[in-house]
Design an enzyme around this catalytic site. Structure first.
Site, PDB file in Angstrom:
ATOM      1  N   ASP A 179      52.009  26.007  33.374  1.00 24.40           N
ATOM      2  CA  ASP A 179      52.020  27.305  32.691  1.00 24.40           C
ATOM      3  C   ASP A 179      51.121  28.282  33.459  1.00 24.40           C
ATOM      4  O   ASP A 179      50.599  27.946  34.518  1.00 24.40           O
ATOM      5  CB  ASP A 179      51.563  27.162  31.233  1.00 24.40           C
ATOM      6  CG  ASP A 179      50.146  26.615  31.142  1.00 24.40           C
ATOM      7  OD1 ASP A 179      49.484  26.479  32.201  1.00 24.40           O
ATOM      8  OD2 ASP A 179      49.687  26.326  30.025  1.00 24.40           O
ATOM      9  N   ASP A 198      48.142  29.505  32.809  1.00 26.97           N
ATOM     10  CA  ASP A 198      46.750  29.057  32.953  1.00 26.97           C
ATOM     11  C   ASP A 198      46.612  28.033  34.066  1.00 26.97           C
ATOM     12  O   ASP A 198      45.688  28.082  34.876  1.00 26.97           O
ATOM     13  CB  ASP A 198      46.253  28.427  31.646  1.00 26.97           C
ATOM     14  CG  ASP A 198      45.858  29.495  30.643  1.00 26.97           C
ATOM     15  OD1 ASP A 198      45.729  30.673  31.053  1.00 26.97           O
ATOM     16  OD2 ASP A 198      45.690  29.143  29.451  1.00 26.97           O
ATOM     17  N   ASP A 218      48.676  22.064  34.464  1.00 29.39           N
ATOM     18  CA  ASP A 218      49.799  22.332  33.564  1.00 29.39           C
ATOM     19  C   ASP A 218      50.787  23.292  34.222  1.00 29.39           C
ATOM     20  O   ASP A 218      50.405  24.131  35.035  1.00 29.39           O
ATOM     21  CB  ASP A 218      49.295  22.985  32.263  1.00 29.39           C
ATOM     22  CG  ASP A 218      48.577  21.970  31.390  1.00 29.39           C
ATOM     23  OD1 ASP A 218      48.751  20.758  31.636  1.00 29.39           O
ATOM     24  OD2 ASP A 218      47.852  22.395  30.466  1.00 29.39           O
ATOM     25  N   GLU A 259      43.253  19.141  35.463  1.00 29.66           N
ATOM     26  CA  GLU A 259      42.701  20.173  34.594  1.00 29.66           C
ATOM     27  C   GLU A 259      42.466  19.579  33.203  1.00 29.66           C
ATOM     28  O   GLU A 259      43.363  19.021  32.586  1.00 29.66           O
ATOM     29  CB  GLU A 259      43.736  21.309  34.560  1.00 29.66           C
ATOM     30  CG  GLU A 259      43.730  22.193  33.372  1.00 29.66           C
ATOM     31  CD  GLU A 259      44.999  23.064  33.333  1.00 29.66           C
ATOM     32  OE1 GLU A 259      45.972  22.824  34.085  1.00 29.66           O
ATOM     33  OE2 GLU A 259      45.003  23.989  32.518  1.00 29.66           O
TER      34      GLU A 259
END
Ligand code: 0RA
Length: 631
Positions: A497, A499, A495, A421
């Site tokens: 998280d 998102d 990541d 990403e």
């Protein structure tokens, strides 16, 4: 040697064999194998229910991880077995494959996923106890690591009948003995759908969770459950049930306004992931019945082409379940039904059922036909567009995208593709990788939600095009070719998280819908970047979970530790990214599975649907279709 001694020696030998090679009997000794123990015991009660003698099954996971399965069936026979000179129940509990011995009309499945027999569970348990209410009394016997430690004992008097089996998984065999509420609930729910009216209760004490699954509508309710987050185009599922010869055929289906097809097939309650004769008979019947209806009612003109199966199945959710004596399972994972005669049987029963439904429900029949015609038009338009622009060429791997940093090896047996990403993490990954076998594809921009679009639109999306040409296998039923896979491992690296979880899910949705073979063949993985780096003087450790963090902080209690939290991959330098996440020696990868395709599909709907709350919850809890794996 007399028969009694001969059989006793065989029992001990078998027991030893099971404990020596547990994987041969239950697949593995990880999470999956551990849960298999419960399902094996439950299956015996399910057999009793399918034979019509039991209408409730209670499963309890106790505080110490021991398991109790109770059913109100006839009770396992306790009379002395004539040849072996011991109680029939002891024979069942200690002899390999003695399960269906007493019941010739049993629907018991031998081999394959289930049906290894309760004696295998016994052999792999530190202890097992069976309590039977039968013939006016309660009967009890205890075993340890598969061997009886008492004879069958007669207890107090009882009027009812039933069987209660308790066991404690042997820690010498299973490294982890904690049961997952989710894994148990999802299979037990499915079993309740497949056995209409059967009440299955799950009480998981360590998780503090209880559920009762009971569906009087059977697989018709299954469809409603699956499509809870979708918009059906007709109110009630079409439902078909027929007992014919010695078989039971049950089907339910509903059309919704999405573009994806979801058909789940079962034989004797086993999820036939690889399909088989019941599924092909079912598909053939739908195609034939709807074409016939369209023709008879002049909805298709004589000069127009027939509707194709794919067009008709767009937006279809269906369950086909058959119960047959002695099913034959084939295929790589033994989940493909092979019985030839079932194909024609299912086709005629389902064909008749659908035709009758269409004749009796003209408005619904028109909607379904119209929807299929729209799908056919869209497909033909997409094909024309594709032929015109020769998109096929643009999508094959002779035309690799500029963003892809390929590896030098071209042997797909040892190469890996990291899908990363963002450009900054992509940069670190490119610098940190071992370029001989690791390729990096950085993705930037919005990933299309493939659940909400037809193939022609999906093919216009830049990111999807980049993915398709990098991976090499193509897309869709006509173009997909596993042989062209360019990397053995495809690793999604996002990541840690919310998102990141969202992007990961969009990618998983794409693979689930358009390249499912990569999941079923075990090529798809999720990288696990560390959450923290904890420093203690000159040493440091990377930490991948909160549990691990707590453990280490306890160990380093007195020292002056410093904690660095990683919010994104971009915070690591190339060398750190290699060490923690990319180096095959040290990294942790999670393999993506579609073991539980049903839950996965429902979860995709939740994730991509408009409801925010369930989505949040899911992202935080993390996918059930992802299984921990150290590679
Ligand atoms: C064979 C025959 C009979 C009962 C069972 C099997 C049976 C096995 C299990 C395993 C778990 N629960 C069970 N309940 C029943 C009874 C035959 C008879 O009573 O005539």
């Amino acid at each position: 040697m007399d028969e009694y001694n001969a059989s006793s020696i065989k029992v001990l030998k078998d027991l030893e064999g099971v404990r020596k090679r547990p994987a041969m009997y239950i697949g593995d000794t990880g999470e999956r194998g551990l849960h298999h123990l419960v399902f094996e015991v439950v299956d015996n009660s399910i057999d009793e229910a399918m034979a019509g003698h039991c209408d409730r099954i209670d499963i309890m996971i106790k505080e110490d991880n021991s398991v109790t399965v109770y059913d109100n069936g006839r009770g396992i026979p306790i009379d002395e077995h004539s040849e072996e000179k011991k109680a029939a129940v002891e024979v069942v509990m200690t002899t390999l494959h003695a399960g269906g011995k007493f019941d010739s009309k049993s629907y018991r499945v031998s081999g394959g996923l289930h049906g290894v027999g309760v004696s295998v569970v016994n052999a792999l348990s530190r202890w097992m106890e069976v309590e039977i209410a039968r013939d006016g009394y309660l009967w009890k016997q205890r075993y340890e690591r598969g061997k009886p430690v008492s004879s069958l004992k007669k207890g107090e008097s009882r009027k009812n009948t039933g069987t209660k089996t308790s066991f404690y998984p042997d820690e010498k065999i299973f490294p982890e003995i904690q049961f997952s509420y989710e894994i148990l609930a999802s299979r037990l729910r499915e079993l309740a759908f497949l056995n209409k009216g059967l009440r299955i209760k799950l009480n998981h004490i360590p998780a503090n969770k209880t559920a009762i699954f009971c569906y009087n509508g059977g697989i018709k309710e299954f469809i409603e459950y699956l499509d809870k987050n979708k918009n059906p185009i007709h109110k009630h599922p079409i439902y078909i049930y027929k007992e014919i010869d010695d078989c039971v055929i049950e089907a339910a289906m509903q059309f919704n306004d999405s573009y994806s097809e979801n058909i789940f097939s079962y034989a004797n309650t086993i999820n036939t992931i690889e399909g088989g004769t019941h599924l092909s008979g079912f598909k053939a019947a739908i195609t034939r019945a709807i074409n016939q209806y369209a023709k008879d009612h002049k909805l298709i003109k004589d000069n127009e082409p027939k509707l194709m199966g794919n067009d008709i199945r767009e937006g279809l959710t269906a369950v086909i379940s058959v119960n047959i004596p002695q099913p034959q399972f084939e295929g790589q994972t033994k989940t493909k039904l092979g019985d030839r005669r079932i194909e024609g049987l299912v086709a005629s029963v389902v064909g008749e059922g659908i035709s009758q439904y269409l004749e009796e429900h003209p408005p619904e029949a028109n909607k379904i036909t119209k929807k299929s015609q729209e799908a056919a038009h869209a497909r033909m338009a997409a094909k024309r567009a594709r032929d015109l622009t020769r998109r096929k060429n643009a999508l094959d791997s002779s035309n690799l995208p500029g963003k892809l940093a390929d590896c030098s090896s071209s042997n797909p047996e040892d190469t890996e593709l990291f899908i990363v990403e963002g450009d900054s993490a992509g940069g670190s990954a490119k610098q940190g990788r071992d370029r001989t076998f690791q390729a990096v594809l950085p993705l930037r921009g919005k990933i299309l939600n493939v659940e909400k679009s037809r193939l022609n639109k999906i093919l216009k999306n830049e990111i999807i095009r980049t993915l398709i040409s990098s991976i090499g296998v193509g897309i869709g039923e006509e173009d997909f070719n596993y042989k062209n896979l360019r990397y053995k491992k495809i690793i999604i690296m996002t990541d840690a998280d919310v998102d990141g979880a969202h992007i990961r899910t969009l990618l998983l949705t794409y693979f689930f819908r358009y390249a499912r073979e990569l999941i079923t063949r075990g090529n798809l993985f999720i990288a696990q970047p560390p959450l923290y780096r904890i420093m203690n003087g000159k040493t440091h450790k990377y930490i991948y979970s909160e549990k691990e963090k707590e453990k280490l902080l306890k160990k380093w209690e007195d020292a002056s530790v410093k904690i660095q939290r990683y919010k994104g991959l971009g915070e690591m330098n190339p060398n750190q990214l290699w060490e923690t996440t990319m180096d095959p020696e040290d990294r942790v990868l999670r393999q993506v599975t579609v073991d539980d395709a049903i839950e996965a599909d429902r979860l995709f709907d939740i994730l991509m649907g408009s409801e925010v709350e369930p989505r949040k919850e899911f992202i935080l809890e993390n996918a059930v279709f992802v299984q921990n794996l150290d590679v």
